[in-house]
Design an enzyme around this catalytic site. Structure first.
Site, PDB file in Angstrom:
ATOM      1  N   CYS A 143       0.799  -1.237   0.000  1.00  0.00           N
ATOM      2  CA  CYS A 143       0.000   0.000   0.000  1.00  0.00           C
ATOM      3  C   CYS A 143       0.825   1.278   0.000  1.00  0.00           C
ATOM      4  O   CYS A 143       0.355   2.319  -0.449  1.00  0.00           O
ATOM      5  CB  CYS A 143      -0.964   0.014   1.179  1.00  0.00           C
ATOM      6  SG  CYS A 143      -2.293  -1.186   0.962  1.00  0.00           S
TER       7      CYS A 143
ATOM      8  N   MET B   7       8.857  -4.331   3.780  1.00  0.00           N
ATOM      9  CA  MET B   7       7.841  -3.311   4.051  1.00  0.00           C
ATOM     10  C   MET B   7       7.404  -3.475   5.496  1.00  0.00           C
ATOM     11  O   MET B   7       7.039  -4.570   5.931  1.00  0.00           O
ATOM     12  CB  MET B   7       6.667  -3.490   3.074  1.00  0.00           C
ATOM     13  CG  MET B   7       5.516  -2.522   3.316  1.00  0.00           C
ATOM     14  SD  MET B   7       6.002  -0.795   3.041  1.00  0.00           S
ATOM     15  CE  MET B   7       4.955   0.027   4.256  1.00  0.00           C
ATOM     16  N   GLU B   8       7.436  -2.336   6.204  1.00  0.00           N
ATOM     17  CA  GLU B   8       7.295  -2.343   7.667  1.00  0.00           C
ATOM     18  C   GLU B   8       5.864  -2.501   8.158  1.00  0.00           C
ATOM     19  O   GLU B   8       5.489  -1.879   9.158  1.00  0.00           O
ATOM     20  CB  GLU B   8       7.902  -1.047   8.214  1.00  0.00           C
ATOM     21  CG  GLU B   8       7.165   0.263   7.831  1.00  0.00           C
ATOM     22  CD  GLU B   8       7.677   0.911   6.543  1.00  0.00           C
ATOM     23  OE1 GLU B   8       8.182   0.191   5.664  1.00  0.00           O
ATOM     24  OE2 GLU B   8       7.546   2.150   6.430  1.00  0.00           O
TER      25      GLU B   8
ATOM     26  N   GLU C 185      13.324  -2.807   8.916  1.00  0.00           N
ATOM     27  CA  GLU C 185      11.856  -2.837   9.056  1.00  0.00           C
ATOM     28  C   GLU C 185      11.461  -2.822  10.538  1.00  0.00           C
ATOM     29  O   GLU C 185      10.466  -2.215  10.917  1.00  0.00           O
ATOM     30  CB  GLU C 185      11.254  -4.043   8.333  1.00  0.00           C
ATOM     31  CG  GLU C 185      11.617  -4.168   6.850  1.00  0.00           C
ATOM     32  CD  GLU C 185      11.531  -2.885   6.041  1.00  0.00           C
ATOM     33  OE1 GLU C 185      10.748  -1.989   6.403  1.00  0.00           O
ATOM     34  OE2 GLU C 185      12.278  -2.767   5.039  1.00  0.00           O
TER      35      GLU C 185
ATOM     36  N   HIS D 262      11.485   0.656  11.894  1.00  0.00           N
ATOM     37  CA  HIS D 262      10.268   1.409  11.560  1.00  0.00           C
ATOM     38  C   HIS D 262       9.192   1.275  12.637  1.00  0.00           C
ATOM     39  O   HIS D 262       8.287   2.103  12.705  1.00  0.00           O
ATOM     40  CB  HIS D 262       9.671   0.928  10.233  1.00  0.00           C
ATOM     41  CG  HIS D 262      10.230   1.592   9.016  1.00  0.00           C
ATOM     42  ND1 HIS D 262      10.208   2.961   8.835  1.00  0.00           N
ATOM     43  CD2 HIS D 262      10.802   1.086   7.899  1.00  0.00           C
ATOM     44  CE1 HIS D 262      10.741   3.254   7.653  1.00  0.00           C
ATOM     45  NE2 HIS D 262      11.121   2.136   7.059  1.00  0.00           N
TER      46      HIS D 262
ATOM     47  N   TYR E  36      16.621   8.381   2.555  1.00  0.00           N
ATOM     48  CA  TYR E  36      17.292   7.402   3.423  1.00  0.00           C
ATOM     49  C   TYR E  36      18.662   7.927   3.856  1.00  0.00           C
ATOM     50  O   TYR E  36      18.967   8.028   5.035  1.00  0.00           O
ATOM     51  CB  TYR E  36      17.518   6.072   2.683  1.00  0.00           C
ATOM     52  CG  TYR E  36      16.275   5.298   2.368  1.00  0.00           C
ATOM     53  CD1 TYR E  36      15.423   5.686   1.325  1.00  0.00           C
ATOM     54  CD2 TYR E  36      15.941   4.153   3.076  1.00  0.00           C
ATOM     55  CE1 TYR E  36      14.286   4.952   1.015  1.00  0.00           C
ATOM     56  CE2 TYR E  36      14.797   3.409   2.769  1.00  0.00           C
ATOM     57  CZ  TYR E  36      13.980   3.821   1.741  1.00  0.00           C
ATOM     58  OH  TYR E  36      12.856   3.108   1.445  1.00  0.00           O
TER      59      TYR E  36
ATOM     60  N   ARG F 295      11.937  -7.419  -7.426  1.00  0.00           N
ATOM     61  CA  ARG F 295      12.317  -6.377  -6.474  1.00  0.00           C
ATOM     62  C   ARG F 295      12.853  -5.193  -7.252  1.00  0.00           C
ATOM     63  O   ARG F 295      13.789  -5.319  -8.053  1.00  0.00           O
ATOM     64  CB  ARG F 295      13.382  -6.935  -5.518  1.00  0.00           C
ATOM     65  CG  ARG F 295      13.759  -5.970  -4.425  1.00  0.00           C
ATOM     66  CD  ARG F 295      14.693  -6.613  -3.423  1.00  0.00           C
ATOM     67  NE  ARG F 295      15.163  -5.629  -2.462  1.00  0.00           N
ATOM     68  CZ  ARG F 295      16.113  -5.851  -1.552  1.00  0.00           C
ATOM     69  NH1 ARG F 295      16.682  -7.037  -1.492  1.00  0.00           N
ATOM     70  NH2 ARG F 295      16.492  -4.907  -0.732  1.00  0.00           N
ATOM     71  N   MET F 296      12.282  -4.013  -6.997  1.00  0.00           N
ATOM     72  CA  MET F 296      12.624  -2.838  -7.817  1.00  0.00           C
ATOM     73  C   MET F 296      14.079  -2.419  -7.665  1.00  0.00           C
ATOM     74  O   MET F 296      14.645  -1.824  -8.561  1.00  0.00           O
ATOM     75  CB  MET F 296      11.678  -1.692  -7.501  1.00  0.00           C
ATOM     76  CG  MET F 296      10.267  -2.011  -7.988  1.00  0.00           C
ATOM     77  SD  MET F 296       9.206  -0.595  -7.974  1.00  0.00           S
ATOM     78  CE  MET F 296       8.853  -0.446  -6.255  1.00  0.00           C
TER      79      MET F 296
HETATM   80  N1  BES Z   1       9.000   1.593   3.622  1.00  0.00           N
HETATM   81  C1  BES Z   1      10.053   1.104   2.802  1.00  0.00           C
HETATM   82  C2  BES Z   1       9.570   0.547   1.499  1.00  0.00           C
HETATM   83  C3  BES Z   1       8.779   1.521   0.664  1.00  0.00           C
HETATM   84  C4  BES Z   1       9.165   2.834   0.537  1.00  0.00           C
HETATM   85  C5  BES Z   1       7.662   1.095   0.010  1.00  0.00           C
HETATM   86  C6  BES Z   1       8.418   3.717  -0.238  1.00  0.00           C
HETATM   87  C7  BES Z   1       6.903   1.974  -0.747  1.00  0.00           C
HETATM   88  C8  BES Z   1       7.293   3.294  -0.875  1.00  0.00           C
HETATM   89  C9  BES Z   1      10.881   0.040   3.517  1.00  0.00           C
HETATM   90  O1  BES Z   1      11.027   0.261   4.882  1.00  0.00           O
HETATM   91  C10 BES Z   1      12.273   0.077   2.944  1.00  0.00           C
HETATM   92  O2  BES Z   1      12.893   1.082   3.046  1.00  0.00           O
HETATM   93  N2  BES Z   1      12.734  -1.025   2.375  1.00  0.00           N
HETATM   94  C11 BES Z   1      14.075  -1.140   1.857  1.00  0.00           C
HETATM   95  C12 BES Z   1      14.891  -1.947   2.840  1.00  0.00           C
HETATM   96  C13 BES Z   1      16.298  -1.532   2.981  1.00  0.00           C
HETATM   97  C14 BES Z   1      16.528  -0.069   3.181  1.00  0.00           C
HETATM   98  C15 BES Z   1      16.991  -2.329   4.052  1.00  0.00           C
HETATM   99  C16 BES Z   1      14.010  -1.838   0.510  1.00  0.00           C
HETATM  100  O3  BES Z   1      12.932  -2.306   0.130  1.00  0.00           O
HETATM  101  O4  BES Z   1      14.999  -1.906  -0.184  1.00  0.00           O
HETATM  102 ZN    ZN Z   2      12.228   1.940   5.284  1.00  0.00          ZN
END
Ligand code: BES
Ligand code: ZN
Length: 612
Positions: free
Chosen positions: A129, A279-280, A305, A308, A392, A561-562
């Site tokens: 989401c 995703m947290e 996560e 978060h 970040y 994974r993007m």
């Molecule tokens: N909340 C993010 C993922 C996210 C950000 C989903 C923006 C949708 C929109 C999650 O906490 C995150 O940062 N994931 C990282 C992990 C990594 C920094 C260890 C990821 O997916 O790469």
């Molecule tokens: Zn994050």
């Protein structure tokens, strides 16, 4: 009358709903959900109320007491980013009931056919989401400024089970009325249904709403942690081993940031198409299976996560313009947890990888410096398009700068007070800065807070991390340019992160023969660690090594994974005169897109559009 958030129709003069009661009937045959949403306001409201929707069809809105219909309308032309505004007209109502159906193209949902799962027996569906996709599942005020509690009943085929980022109440047969919701597929209806009930008693922003439905199994890995995944013993055992250290991390988190407020910290390992690393989602973090490498390196993603749970879920950004408050703080908190459980050297290495990534983003945004700011203007901007390392890593640098200024003991105390003060609230950058100035008098004279939060680029007092491993890797990368490859004894203790940092520090492109020689010695293209594999393949593509196109194609077809799709597709389409690479990108996307989550599909599409 003013919008509270550039990504939402929610209006500042309307009350925010504080409770949602949701019933969802999953129809796997049509990849749709028929649902009803009962929204409750804190006070009775008369006049219009605006809700966000995307590709939802609304069949009715009624007064839940009298079942009398309430006037409603959907804005006829969808906004490309926000979707459609559902306007409901209330007269002294404090609740209203909406019945609706999702579209098979709902942007939050990925529907996997049985064939696309590991066991190939049952279908699977899961949500993503964040940032603005909850509105494609149910109508809501889809802004993190509006926090709400909810209860949910998920009506699913009896062979499947459901998990949510909420407390599980019970699994039971449908009661009369529940089973009768629109059901046009004889197969699933005939085979029987079960209802899984959940409740979330802590107020959360809508982007933290999450579920998954499929053939799920689990293993307990700690007193408050269970890992769930598709019911495949090897996957479950691998995950249980990888995440055995979770409870230790939660305890360190509590020591650093205060009590863990969400009771459970379960993990759900998703199919490979999951578009993020993690995703947290509260109580139930969602993870990509690519973090399971058998060497406990997935711990970094779990630490992130988990962090978060304090920064992001307890205190949330008020809008996506303040996204750095979520991710910058969390990156800092993640590294504090990593430092506590894995030691200073590894934490410093992660900081080094982050620093490298931040510098690369400056290059990516050199024509659009707005997105090198911490606080950004996002009117007319799709958050998925500007997702980057800036919130970040520049956010991390800002928090780290404050820590260096006042010293760790004082900063730790500040952080605990910050969390205790704003927990279960959504705040903006100004609120944080005011709190900072009140609690650390004179800080604005020591640190240019305005430059840090509103300025572009990397401020001069940002800090490149110092660590032995980091400097050694950095100088080895420099030597590669002069033709010297690292010796076996120099890399014998390297794990994924060291290789990743090494590859990222090489020039963007090198001689094709050097790429081949590096791979011949260290077999990087076949690495089980996707960060390493992708960093290597990116170098190979940019260096014009066509012999790796097969491996690139395979990679783009096995993960969604993007973090991997973005650099690989970008490397393929960037630069002139590489027709073959561009044709490959287009063909592979055509063939693989069915397996990507809609969010990833959109992101890759926009990369291709920009360059082709
Ligand atoms: N909340 C993010 C993922 C996210 C950000 C989903 C923006 C949708 C929109 C999650 O906490 C995150 O940062 N994931 C990282 C992990 C990594 C920094 C260890 C990821 O997916 O790469
Ligand atoms: Zn994050």
């Amino acid at each position: 009358m003013a919008p509270v958030d550039p990504h939402s129709f929610t209006d500042s003069s309307h009350p925010f709903a504080t409770h949602l009661s949701l019933s969802l009937y999953f129809d796997f045959a049509s990849s749709t959900i028929q649902g009803s949403a009962l929204l409750t306001l804190p006070i009775p409201h008369s006049g219009n109320i605006y809700l966000d929707t995307r590709s939802l069809s609304i069949s009715s809105v009624v007064d839940p007491q009298t079942l009398a219909p309430l006037p409603f309308s959907l804005s006829p032309v969808p906004d490309p980013i926000k979707g459609q505004n559902l306007t409901i007209s209330l007269s002294n109502h404090s609740s209203f009931l909406i019945t609706f159906a999702t579209s098979p193209s709902a942007s939050a949902l990925q529907w996997l056919s049985s064939q696309q799962t590991f066991n190939k027996t049952f279908p699977f569906v899961y949500t993503q989401c964040q940032s603005i996709h909850a509105r494609s599942i149910f109508p809501c005020q889809d802004t993190p400024a509006a926090r709400l509690c909810y209860s949910a009943r998920l009506n699913v085929p009896q062979q499947l089970s459901a998990v949510m980022s909420a407390r599980h109440v019970e699994r039971r047969p449908p009661v009369s009325g529940e089973a009768a919701m629109a059901c046009d597929n004889a197969l699933w209806c005939a085979e029987g249904r079960m209802v899984e009930e959940f409740t979330m008693e802590q107020p959360i922003p809508p982007y933290l709403f999450a579920f998954a439905v499929g053939e799920l199994g689990f293993r307990d890995v700690g007193p408050r942690t269970r890992v769930y995944a598709e019911s495949v013993p090897a996957v479950l055992d691998g995950a249980a081993r990888e995440f055995a250290g979770t409870e230790d991390m939660i305890r360190h988190g509590e020591k650093l940031f205060g009590p863990y407020e969400w009771e459970r910290f379960d993990l759900l390992v998703l199919p490979p198409s999951f578009p993020y690393g993690g995703m947290e989602n509260p109580r139930m973090v969602f993870l990509t299976p690519t973090v399971i490498k058998g060497d406990a390196s997935g711990a970094q993603v779990v630490a992130h996560e988990l962090a978060h749970s304090w920064t992001g879920n307890l205190i949330s950004n008020k809008t996506n313009e303040h996204f750095w408050l979520n991710e910058g703080f969390t990156t800092y908190a993640e590294r504090r947890i990593v430092e506590a459980v894995q030691g200073e050297e590894i934490a410093a290495l992660n900081t080094g990888i982050g620093w490298r990534g931040l510098n690369e983003e400056m290059d990516r945004f050199k024509d659009n410096m707005e997105f090198t700011k911490l606080k950004t203007k996002q009117e007319g901007v799709d958050p998925d398009d500007v997702y980057s390392q800036v919130p970040y890593e520049k956010g991390f640098q800002f928090i780290w700068r404050i820590e260096r200024q006042i010293g760790r003991p004082a900063f730790d105390e500040f952080l605990k007070k910050y969390i205790a003060t704003f927990k279960f609230q959504s705040i903006d950058t100004e609120t944080f800065l005011n709190f900072l100035k009140v609690n650390i008098p004179g800080i604005e004279k020591e640190i240019d807070l305005v430059l840090w939060t509103e300025g572009t680029g990397i401020p001069p007092d940002a800090f490149e991390p110092v660590s032995n491993t980091y400097s050694k890797i950095f100088s080895l990368a420099k030597e590669f340019i002069h033709g010297r490859m690292p010796r076996e004894d120099e890399v014998s203790d390297w794990h994924g992160q060291e290789w990743e940092l090494y590859l990222e520090n090489l020039p963007k492109s090198v001689e094709a023969s050097q790429v081949a020689a590096l791979d011949a010695r260290y077999r990087l293209a076949e690495s089980k660690n996707y960060e390493v594999k992708v960093a290597f393949l990116k170098l190979a593509i940019s260096s014009g090594c066509r012999e790796y196109f097969g491996e690139v194609e395979k990679t783009l077809k096995e993960v969604g994974r993007m973090l991997y799709l973005r650099p690989l597709y970008t490397a393929l389409v960037q630069g002139s005169g590489k027709e073959e690479a561009k044709i490959l990108a287009k063909r592979v996307f055509g063939e693989a897109q069915e397996c990507y989550h809609p969010i990833a599909r959109g992101v890759v599409e926009s990369i291709l559009l920009k360059h082709l």
